[in-house]
Scaffold this active site. Structure first.
Site, PDB file in Angstrom:
ATOM      1  N   GLY A  33     -10.381  39.457   1.606  1.00  8.07           N
ATOM      2  CA  GLY A  33      -9.664  40.498   2.331  1.00  8.07           C
ATOM      3  C   GLY A  33      -8.172  40.305   2.188  1.00  8.07           C
ATOM      4  N   CYS A  50     -13.046  33.510  -0.638  1.00  3.84           N
ATOM      5  CA  CYS A  50     -11.606  33.721  -0.479  1.00  3.84           C
ATOM      6  C   CYS A  50     -11.242  33.808   1.008  1.00  3.84           C
ATOM      7  CB  CYS A  50     -11.187  34.962  -1.272  1.00  3.84           C
ATOM      8  SG  CYS A  50      -9.416  35.050  -1.524  1.00  3.84           S
ATOM      9  N   TYR A  51     -10.841  34.988   1.513  1.00  3.83           N
ATOM     10  CA  TYR A  51     -10.541  35.121   2.949  1.00  3.83           C
ATOM     11  C   TYR A  51     -11.726  34.651   3.787  1.00  3.83           C
ATOM     12  CZ  TYR A  51      -8.918  37.024   7.374  1.00  3.83           C
ATOM     13  OH  TYR A  51      -8.518  37.150   8.686  1.00  3.83           O
ATOM     14  N   HIS A  66     -13.223  34.209  -6.714  1.00  3.25           N
ATOM     15  CA  HIS A  66     -14.110  35.365  -6.554  1.00  3.25           C
ATOM     16  C   HIS A  66     -15.289  35.300  -7.540  1.00  3.25           C
ATOM     17  CE1 HIS A  66     -11.808  37.857  -3.710  1.00  3.25           C
ATOM     18  NE2 HIS A  66     -10.769  37.206  -4.202  1.00  3.25           N
ATOM     19  N   GLU A  83     -17.769  37.236  -7.606  1.00  2.00           N
ATOM     20  CA  GLU A  83     -18.357  38.563  -7.818  1.00  2.00           C
ATOM     21  C   GLU A  83     -17.722  39.340  -8.971  1.00  2.00           C
ATOM     22  OE1 GLU A  83     -16.316  37.573  -5.476  1.00  2.00           O
ATOM     23  OE2 GLU A  83     -15.306  39.192  -4.394  1.00  2.00           O
ATOM     24  N   ASP A 109     -25.196  62.173 -12.479  1.00  2.00           N
ATOM     25  CA  ASP A 109     -25.045  61.882 -11.052  1.00  2.00           C
ATOM     26  C   ASP A 109     -25.629  62.990 -10.176  1.00  2.00           C
ATOM     27  OD1 ASP A 109     -23.673  59.870 -12.233  1.00  2.00           O
ATOM     28  OD2 ASP A 109     -21.689  60.667 -11.744  1.00  2.00           O
ATOM     29  N   LYS A 161     -22.675  53.390 -12.143  1.00  2.00           N
ATOM     30  CA  LYS A 161     -23.321  54.299 -13.097  1.00  2.00           C
ATOM     31  C   LYS A 161     -24.658  53.769 -13.630  1.00  2.00           C
ATOM     32  CE  LYS A 161     -22.464  58.207 -15.434  1.00  2.00           C
ATOM     33  NZ  LYS A 161     -21.846  59.393 -14.805  1.00  2.00           N
TER      34      LYS A 161
END
Ligand code: XMP
Length: 510
Positions: A52, A79-80, A166, A168, A224, A366
């Site tokens: 964050g 992280c945060y 991170h 991710e 979509d 996607k």
């Protein structure tokens, strides 16, 4: 299931995506919604605290609810999330002079289950100002980098883990493996969650939101909106009406395909508005690309609104908004607030018509939408489709648009796509299309002099449309395609291939 507590990082949704990829269902919830009763109702098997923008050292900055620490499940702070974990459990965090952004290498040679199966030194992506300066009791260091003595920490007994980097993001190549270790090895998930279960959950969520209300949906034939329409139809059947506005700027055969699939095959209420002449009249004499866009976008909305009013009584507007279309910002004064920027054709309509949005694909990327489409039984012709811009062929026809130029472009584009499919290249390419230039050149066919249009071919690879590279066709393919187009399409006597990347070019020519 796994609970992700959001502290407002730009990449929180990527955590959810990585976790889903490992077959574990997860949901993201803002930190100030998660309290003791929320947690006991959600019943998570593990919790991840996101990064964050705030500083743990500031006053009034977000914290995880104390229930996170008493609930007794594994927790991973990123992280945060790591910093607030330390601050809340009796450690300390300092604002450091040296901020650390970008690539770093972490020594992961210890025997922590978080790094099981990884090499002893892993590339990671750092992005932080503050850092942990004192560990809470029970914690030890499990990974260090030259600038980060507490790059990774753990209290293995309580199964609490914290990483300063991170995992991710793709810039941490083994990040997905680390998250998988957390979910599978540490938290004991089986990894048996699939897109099929997601489909079931989405259908239930749509039913809950809509009740017995009527839903309208703008169907473009793109991936979509097609997936959204079929999913919503599975949930609420005839309460859904789709509106397909044929702008006359569609590719060859497209309108027939859309009506055949959605009306005939899926039995969805479909209104097909044939507005080609109306659009052509409005575009007469218009050369400026942005004017074309404005005219087409505005007219589309007018037509859609008129049709929706004819149906009457719709309370909801369905849209195939994807996660990358959604820009979220979390503010901490009154709690997280979400601002949506949606660049869809029906932008502005929900307010104008006082409709509530139904956006079942908001959490997805996607490729996940494509997987969901396959799960719904949508044919691969639809699911694997290249993106197609709202203004359609109008922005692939530089200069003034006329019916005859559109017809030439449509034919040429069809031959080009046929070539790509025949050669098995369609799925290697992000987007491929032809552009009919407003330029005539001299040629010779048979013994005749010709003076016809130039056609440019474009094909790019990309992951998100933000950057792109031209596709490296073989000379044989290009030669064969040019020959076919010139032989089969009247009005074109020269074909060129666009070898510009993005940047500096854009994908479309206008
Ligand atoms: P550019 O040309 O900006 O395109 O590199 C990036 C992606 O966006 C699509 N595109 C549009 N889509 N309305 C749309 O719905 C538009 O006005 C528009 N302009 C570009 C383009 O096809 C590519 O996928």
């Amino acid at each position: 299931k796994l609970l992700i507590i959001d502290f407002g990082s730009q990449v929180t949704k990527l955590i959810a995506r990585r976790v889903r990829e490992s077959g574990v269902y997860s949901e993201v919830h803002p930190f100030n919604k998660v309290d003791a009763s929320f947690i006991s109702e959600f019943a998570p098997k593990a919790i991840i605290l996101s990064g964050g923008p705030s500083s743990v050292t500031g006053t009034g900055t977000p914290r995880a609810d104390d229930a996170v620490w008493t609930y007794g499940v594994p927790v991973l702070g990123i992280c945060y999330g790591q910093q607030t974990m330390c601050a809340q459990l009796g450690g300390a965090v300092e604002s450091s002079e040296e901020q650390e952004f970008g690539r770093a290498f972490v020594d992961t040679s210890g025997d922590s289950p978080l790094f099981e199966g990884l090499s002893d030194r892993e590339e990671v992506w750092m992005s932080h100002g503050d850092r942990v300066s004192k560990l809470p009791e029970g914690f030890e260091v499990i990974g260090v980098s030259p600038n980060a003595p507490f790059a990774a920490i753990a209290d293995e007994a309580r199964a609490y883990y914290g990483v300063q980097f991170h995992p991710e993001v793709v810039h941490t190549p083994s990040g997905a493996a680390m998250l998988r270790n957390f979910t599978h090895k540490i938290a004991g998930f089986q990894g048996d969650w699939t897109m099929a279960s997601f489909k079931g959950e989405m259908i239930q969520a749509i039913k809950d939101q809509v009740g017995d209300g009527q839903v309208i949906c703008g169907l473009s034939g793109g991936v979509d909106s097609s997936v959204a329409a079929v999913l919503i139809h599975e949930a609420i059947g005839d309460q859904l009406t789709c509106v397909y506005v044929d702008t006359g700027m569609m590719r060859k055969g497209e309108s027939d395909q859309v009506t055949a699939l959605f009306r005939d095959h899926y039995d969805i209420n479909l209104i097909h508005v044939d507005a080609g002449d109306q659009f052509l009249t409005l575009l007469k004499g218009v050369k400026d690309p942005e004017k074309k866009r404005k005219i087409i976008g505005g007219t589309f909305i007018d037509i859609f609104e008129a049709e929706a009013k004819k149906i009457g009584g719709a309370k909801f507007l369905a849209q195939g908004t994807l996660y990358p279309d959604v820009i979220e910002s979390v503010s901490f004064d009154g709690g997280p607030s979400v601002t949506i920027k949606s660049h869809h054709n029906v932008g502005g309509l929900p307010e104008r018509m006082d409709l509530e949005l139904v956006e079942p694909l908001r959490e997805l990327f996607k490729d996940e939408v494509r997987a969901l489409g396959r799960e719904l039984g949508l044919h691969s012709d639809f699911v694997e489709r290249h993106p197609f811009p709202g203004p359609g062929l109008a922005i692939r026809c530089p200069g003034e648009i006329t019916k005859s130029r559109l017809d030439i472009l449509r034919e040429a584009d069809a031959v080009y796509l046929d070539q790509i499919k025949k050669h098995g290249l369609y799925n290697d390419i992000w987007q491929a299309f032809a552009v009919l230039l407003p330029v005539q050149t001299v040629g010779v066919m048979g013994d005749q002099r010709t003076y016809d249009f130039v056609l440019a071919l474009r094909a790019v690879t990309s992951t998100d449309g933000m950057t792109a590279d031209y596709y490296p066709y073989s000379h044989e393919f290009l030669g064969e395609t040019a020959t076919r187009i010139i032989n089969e399409v009247r009005g074109v006597n020269r074909v060129v291939y666009d070898v510009t990347s993005k940047p500096p070019g854009t994908i479309e020519w206008e």
